[in-house]
Write an enzyme that holds these catalytic residues in place. Structure first.
Site, PDB file in Angstrom:
ATOM      1  N   ARG A  37       0.824  -1.229   0.000  1.00 47.91           N
ATOM      2  CA  ARG A  37       0.000   0.000   0.000  1.00 47.91           C
ATOM      3  C   ARG A  37       0.853   1.273   0.000  1.00 47.91           C
ATOM      4  O   ARG A  37       0.462   2.276  -0.580  1.00 47.91           O
ATOM      5  CB  ARG A  37      -0.929  -0.044   1.233  1.00 47.91           C
ATOM      6  CG  ARG A  37      -1.852   1.165   1.412  1.00 47.91           C
ATOM      7  CD  ARG A  37      -2.867   0.872   2.500  1.00 47.91           C
ATOM      8  NE  ARG A  37      -3.504   2.052   3.048  1.00 47.91           N
ATOM      9  CZ  ARG A  37      -4.742   2.472   2.715  1.00 47.91           C
ATOM     10  NH1 ARG A  37      -5.443   1.795   1.838  1.00 47.91           N
ATOM     11  NH2 ARG A  37      -5.260   3.546   3.268  1.00 47.91           N
ATOM     12  N   ILE A  63      -7.544   7.914  -0.824  1.00 47.85           N
ATOM     13  CA  ILE A  63      -7.499   6.450  -0.836  1.00 47.85           C
ATOM     14  C   ILE A  63      -8.200   6.030   0.467  1.00 47.85           C
ATOM     15  O   ILE A  63      -7.911   6.556   1.548  1.00 47.85           O
ATOM     16  CB  ILE A  63      -6.029   5.964  -0.922  1.00 47.85           C
ATOM     17  CG1 ILE A  63      -5.881   4.458  -0.835  1.00 47.85           C
ATOM     18  CG2 ILE A  63      -5.166   6.587   0.137  1.00 47.85           C
ATOM     19  CD1 ILE A  63      -4.426   4.013  -1.103  1.00 47.85           C
ATOM     20  N   SER A  64      -9.164   5.119   0.361  1.00 45.09           N
ATOM     21  CA  SER A  64      -9.935   4.699   1.536  1.00 45.09           C
ATOM     22  C   SER A  64      -9.047   4.011   2.563  1.00 45.09           C
ATOM     23  O   SER A  64      -8.001   3.466   2.226  1.00 45.09           O
ATOM     24  CB  SER A  64     -11.019   3.698   1.132  1.00 45.09           C
ATOM     25  OG  SER A  64     -11.885   4.242   0.188  1.00 45.09           O
ATOM     26  N   LYS A  65      -9.532   3.988   3.820  1.00 44.52           N
ATOM     27  CA  LYS A  65      -8.755   3.254   4.823  1.00 44.52           C
ATOM     28  C   LYS A  65      -8.795   1.757   4.504  1.00 44.52           C
ATOM     29  O   LYS A  65      -9.715   1.279   3.819  1.00 44.52           O
ATOM     30  CB  LYS A  65      -9.243   3.560   6.228  1.00 44.52           C
ATOM     31  CG  LYS A  65     -10.635   3.110   6.561  1.00 44.52           C
ATOM     32  CD  LYS A  65     -10.904   3.504   8.019  1.00 44.52           C
ATOM     33  CE  LYS A  65     -12.295   3.110   8.439  1.00 44.52           C
ATOM     34  NZ  LYS A  65     -12.566   3.474   9.822  1.00 44.52           N
TER      35      LYS A  65
END
Ligand code: SAH
Length: 217
Positions: A37, A63-65
């Protein structure tokens, strides 16, 4: 952080953020353990890449968790043979996760600079089963339809009709739907010609902008 510390942070992310929150699908957990990531965020944010929060990726997008990425991925129920359409490539992280779990990922983004950067990361990781397109994804990607799974990573006012039409039968569509502040994360399934819907979480996504989304930033 050194390479091995990133590996440790990623293993910790899975143990602390995903497993306790009902992410159980082995393929999802494996992909979340594997995909680096930190390579999908800018240099200055790399040390925060495995935290339990979303991160900015430029151009007002995020960017989402990790938990939300895992939850949406798990909801697709992938076995390995599927063709999956993603709307909202952004950093490319969600597409990268999917690419480890299905045959082919088709991902559409409306902001050129984000798409160019995501492509660079896919190429550097040799993730070769991801096709990208610069376009308004609310119209889907008709050329390769139907898709076994469709995932929308931006929030719109309704489910875009072209996406329902381009969903295979059987097929699963995961999409945040609501107002510009909060949305229901919906799982829409098509089976034997019937559409069913359920809400699995409440979420805050950036806006889905286009013909079948919001009409402005
Ligand atoms: N999946 C991404 C999340 C990025 S945020 C990731 O893993 O990083 C959502 C993205 O959706 C933004 O990059 C935004 O530009 C994009 N987007 C919004 N409306 C869109 C549309 N109609 N078509 C394609 N992309 C869209």
């Amino acid at each position: 952080m050194s390479a091995s510390n990133f590996d440790k942070a990623r293993a910790w992310m899975v143990e602390e953020q995903l497993i306790p929150r009902s992410i159980r699908d082995p393929k999802t957990l494996e992909a979340m353990r594997e995909v680096p990531r930190h390579l999908f965020v800018e240099e200055a944010l790399k040390n925060q890449a495995y935290g339990d929060f979303p991160l900015p990726i430029g151009r007002g997008q995020t960017i989402s968790k990790p938990y939300i990425v895992a939850l949406m991925t798990q909801a697709l129920g992938l076995k390995g043979h599927e063709h999956v359409l993603e709307i909202g490539t952004g950093s490319g992280y969600q597409a990268a996760i999917l690419s480890r779990m299905c045959e082919k990922v088709y991902t559409v983004e409306r902001i050129d600079s984000l798409l160019v950067q995501a492509r660079k990361v896919f190429d550097s990781l040799h993730y070769l089963n991801i096709l990208t397109k610069l376009d308004d994804g609310t119209n889907g990607w008709p050329e390769y339809a139907p898709y076994d799974g469709i995932i929308v990573t931006a929030g719109g006012p309704k489910v875009p009709l072209p996406l329902l039409e381009q969903l295979a039968d059987p097929g699963t569509l995961v999409i945040p739907v609501g107002d510009r502040g909060v949305q229901d994360l919906r799982v829409v399934t098509k089976k034997d010609g019937e559409i069913t819907e359920k809400t699995i979480e409440y979420v805050r996504f950036v806006s889905l902008i286009g013909d079948h989304g919001w009409h402005n930033d």
